[in-house]
Design a protein around this motif. Structure first.
Motif, PDB file in Angstrom:
ATOM      1  N   LYS A  29      40.511  36.066 -17.086  1.00 24.58           N
ATOM      2  CA  LYS A  29      39.702  37.122 -16.476  1.00 24.58           C
ATOM      3  C   LYS A  29      39.517  36.910 -14.973  1.00 24.58           C
ATOM      4  N   VAL A  30      40.090  35.810 -14.451  1.00 19.20           N
ATOM      5  CA  VAL A  30      39.919  35.457 -13.034  1.00 19.20           C
ATOM      6  C   VAL A  30      41.286  35.298 -12.383  1.00 19.20           C
ATOM      7  N   GLN A  31      41.409  35.788 -11.156  1.00 14.57           N
ATOM      8  CA  GLN A  31      42.648  35.610 -10.403  1.00 14.57           C
ATOM      9  C   GLN A  31      42.386  34.601  -9.288  1.00 14.57           C
ATOM     10  N   LEU A  32      43.160  33.514  -9.303  1.00 16.92           N
ATOM     11  CA  LEU A  32      43.020  32.461  -8.300  1.00 16.92           C
ATOM     12  C   LEU A  32      44.100  32.616  -7.240  1.00 16.92           C
ATOM     13  N   LEU A  33      43.656  32.764  -6.002  1.00 14.21           N
ATOM     14  CA  LEU A  33      44.558  32.873  -4.857  1.00 14.21           C
ATOM     15  C   LEU A  33      44.347  31.640  -3.987  1.00 14.21           C
ATOM     16  N   THR A  34      45.412  30.909  -3.724  1.00 18.26           N
ATOM     17  CA  THR A  34      45.281  29.778  -2.806  1.00 18.26           C
ATOM     18  C   THR A  34      46.492  29.752  -1.882  1.00 18.26           C
ATOM     19  N   LYS A  35      46.590  28.688  -1.095  1.00 24.27           N
ATOM     20  CA  LYS A  35      47.595  28.674  -0.034  1.00 24.27           C
ATOM     21  C   LYS A  35      48.254  27.300   0.070  1.00 24.27           C
ATOM     22  N   PHE A  36      49.202  27.203   0.985  1.00 29.25           N
ATOM     23  CA  PHE A  36      49.824  25.928   1.343  1.00 29.25           C
ATOM     24  C   PHE A  36      50.205  26.031   2.818  1.00 29.25           C
ATOM     25  N   GLY A  37      50.514  24.895   3.411  1.00 32.04           N
ATOM     26  CA  GLY A  37      51.109  24.955   4.737  1.00 32.04           C
ATOM     27  C   GLY A  37      50.270  24.456   5.887  1.00 32.04           C
ATOM     28  N   LEU A  38      49.016  24.060   5.648  1.00 32.38           N
ATOM     29  CA  LEU A  38      48.241  23.350   6.666  1.00 32.38           C
ATOM     30  C   LEU A  38      47.988  21.951   6.142  1.00 32.38           C
ATOM     31  N   VAL A  39      48.520  20.960   6.827  1.00 31.22           N
ATOM     32  CA  VAL A  39      48.434  19.587   6.343  1.00 31.22           C
ATOM     33  C   VAL A  39      47.664  18.728   7.339  1.00 31.22           C
ATOM     34  N   TRP A  40      47.055  17.695   6.811  1.00 37.34           N
ATOM     35  CA  TRP A  40      46.204  16.861   7.659  1.00 37.34           C
ATOM     36  C   TRP A  40      46.234  15.384   7.286  1.00 37.34           C
ATOM     37  N   ASP A  41      46.722  15.048   6.088  1.00 41.22           N
ATOM     38  CA  ASP A  41      46.628  13.659   5.643  1.00 41.22           C
ATOM     39  C   ASP A  41      47.678  12.796   6.343  1.00 41.22           C
ATOM     40  N   GLY A  42      47.462  11.489   6.300  1.00 39.67           N
ATOM     41  CA  GLY A  42      48.306  10.565   7.038  1.00 39.67           C
ATOM     42  C   GLY A  42      49.784  10.660   6.716  1.00 39.67           C
ATOM     43  N   SER A  43      50.121  10.966   5.476  1.00 38.54           N
ATOM     44  CA  SER A  43      51.535  11.004   5.094  1.00 38.54           C
ATOM     45  C   SER A  43      52.286  12.132   5.781  1.00 38.54           C
ATOM     46  N   ASN A  44      51.551  13.128   6.260  1.00 39.36           N
ATOM     47  CA  ASN A  44      52.218  14.266   6.896  1.00 39.36           C
ATOM     48  C   ASN A  44      52.002  14.317   8.406  1.00 39.36           C
ATOM     49  N   GLN A  45      51.242  13.403   8.961  1.00 41.81           N
ATOM     50  CA  GLN A  45      51.004  13.434  10.398  1.00 41.81           C
ATOM     51  C   GLN A  45      52.334  13.348  11.153  1.00 41.81           C
ATOM     52  N   GLY A  46      52.485  14.236  12.102  1.00 39.19           N
ATOM     53  CA  GLY A  46      53.700  14.245  12.896  1.00 39.19           C
ATOM     54  C   GLY A  46      54.792  15.119  12.325  1.00 39.19           C
ATOM     55  N   LYS A  47      54.653  15.561  11.091  1.00 37.70           N
ATOM     56  CA  LYS A  47      55.636  16.456  10.491  1.00 37.70           C
ATOM     57  C   LYS A  47      55.152  17.891  10.651  1.00 37.70           C
ATOM     58  N   GLY A  48      56.095  18.802  10.781  1.00 31.89           N
ATOM     59  CA  GLY A  48      55.731  20.198  10.928  1.00 31.89           C
ATOM     60  C   GLY A  48      55.402  20.543  12.365  1.00 31.89           C
ATOM     61  N   GLU A  49      54.720  21.671  12.537  1.00 33.23           N
ATOM     62  CA  GLU A  49      54.366  22.188  13.855  1.00 33.23           C
ATOM     63  C   GLU A  49      52.890  21.912  14.125  1.00 33.23           C
ATOM     64  N   HIS A  50      52.596  21.174  15.187  1.00 29.75           N
ATOM     65  CA  HIS A  50      51.195  20.870  15.495  1.00 29.75           C
ATOM     66  C   HIS A  50      50.443  22.161  15.757  1.00 29.75           C
ATOM     67  N   PHE A  51      49.285  22.301  15.119  1.00 28.59           N
ATOM     68  CA  PHE A  51      48.490  23.523  15.213  1.00 28.59           C
ATOM     69  C   PHE A  51      47.286  23.312  16.121  1.00 28.59           C
TER      70      PHE A  51
END
Length: 327
Positions: free
Chosen positions: A77-99
């Motif tokens: 009866k519930v629709q869950l909408l979530t996202k991906f693509g903003l990272v902050w943890d140490g394993s991803n630091q330096g990867k991707g585009e700095h925001f």
């Protein structure tokens, strides 16, 4: 409540959708977890069936609170909408585009945009765990990522649908050109974008394109993070670490105040608040599918849901548009 079909999907979403950014606390000067869960329950009790969140909201806390709030509820009866693509943890630091760098507990945390296939798979698994569910109704790319080809991101989302981990996939904050490029690989169900009485830029080109191509528009910041409620012109004070101290600076506040006073009689005649009037106006604009409305407590959540009961005539809508042209 009214329910609307999202783009070319089978999803039927509540026109007023619970926006869960603020309950994460980060950038919003904290939160009360008990009040947050009560706000979600009050939304569900008043016809809101759709909840929109993201891992970034409170670094996972918003999703966790939604998972807790839904324990014992009928998941279908519930629709869950979530996202991906903003990272902050140490394993991803330096990867991707700095925001940007976000001040947290006295130190800066670097935030990156990362929409690679590997990161999408990783984030979806983490979201499923935090939300305590085995599928997500709509997964959305939080922000475009210049470090990852759009077709890689689209292919990854399409694969997740085929695996049954998500029912549909969309994007957020995409320009018209980016949306067109995405469509060469996979047509997103929707584009989640900022839109309000004070920010109508999408009406020029994005809305005509999405209407023509049966792509939904999910609106965030319809009340400009509370500014259109009018309460910040009545001695309402923000805490020092509330991001809205800077956010509100983009507007000519005197003009906004004059505008709100001009439409206040419409709200008062309907025994409604300015916030409810702003929400209802937004739901009635061309091409808009659903509108996100945040709430920190049950009272705010109920007020948001009840905005759908407002009946605005063509004459009233015309008057509001005329006042907006003066801004």
């Amino acid at each position: 409540m009214e329910y609307r079909k999202l783009g070319n999907t089978a999803l039927e979403l509540s026109t007023i959708t619970y926006g869960a950014f603020a309950i994460g606390g980060t950038m919003w000067a904290g939160n009360d977890q008990k009040d947050s869960i009560e706000a979600i329950h009050a939304s569900l009790d008043h016809g809101v069936t759709t909840l929109d969140t993201a891992p970034f909201y409170g670094f996972g806390l918003s999703e966790e609170l939604i998972g807790q709030a839904l324990k014992g509820k009928d998941r279908t009866k519930v629709q869950l909408l979530t996202k991906f693509g903003l990272v902050w943890d140490g394993s991803n630091q330096g990867k991707g585009e700095h925001f940007f760098d976000l001040p947290v507990d006295g130190k800066n945390v670097a935030i990156y945009k990362l929409a690679s296939k590997a990161n999408i798979i990783k984030e979806v698994e983490e979201s499923l765990k935090r939300l305590d569910t085995d599928y997500i109704d709509l997964i959305q790319q939080h922000w475009p990522d210049a470090s990852t080809p759009i077709d890689e991101t689209m292919e990854a989302m399409e694969s997740l649908i085929q695996q049954g981990k998500v029912r549909a996939a969309a994007v957020s904050n995409y320009s018209l050109d980016q949306l067109k490029e995405a469509g060469n690989t996979f047509v997103p169900a929707a584009n989640q974008v900022a839109y309000s009485m004070l920010n109508r830029s999408i009406e020029k080109d994005l809305v005509p394109y999405t209407v023509e191509n049966n792509i939904g528009i999910i609106v965030y910041s319809p009340m400009e993070r509370g500014l259109l409620s009018g309460k910040y012109f009545q001695n309402e004070k923000l805490k020092a670490d509330d991001h809205r101290n800077g956010y509100f600076g983009q507007f000519d506040l005197e003009k906004v105040k004059t505008f709100l006073e001009s439409i206040r009689p419409i709200a008062e005649e309907k025994n409604a608040s300015l916030a409810q009037l702003a929400l209802r106006w937004t739901t009635l604009q061309k091409g808009i599918t659903i509108v996100l409305a945040g709430a920190r407590n049950a009272e705010q959540a109920i007020s948001n849901a009840q905005a759908m009961s407002l009946d605005l005539s063509a004459e009233e809508l015309s008057f509001i548009d005329g006042e907006l042209r003066k801004l």
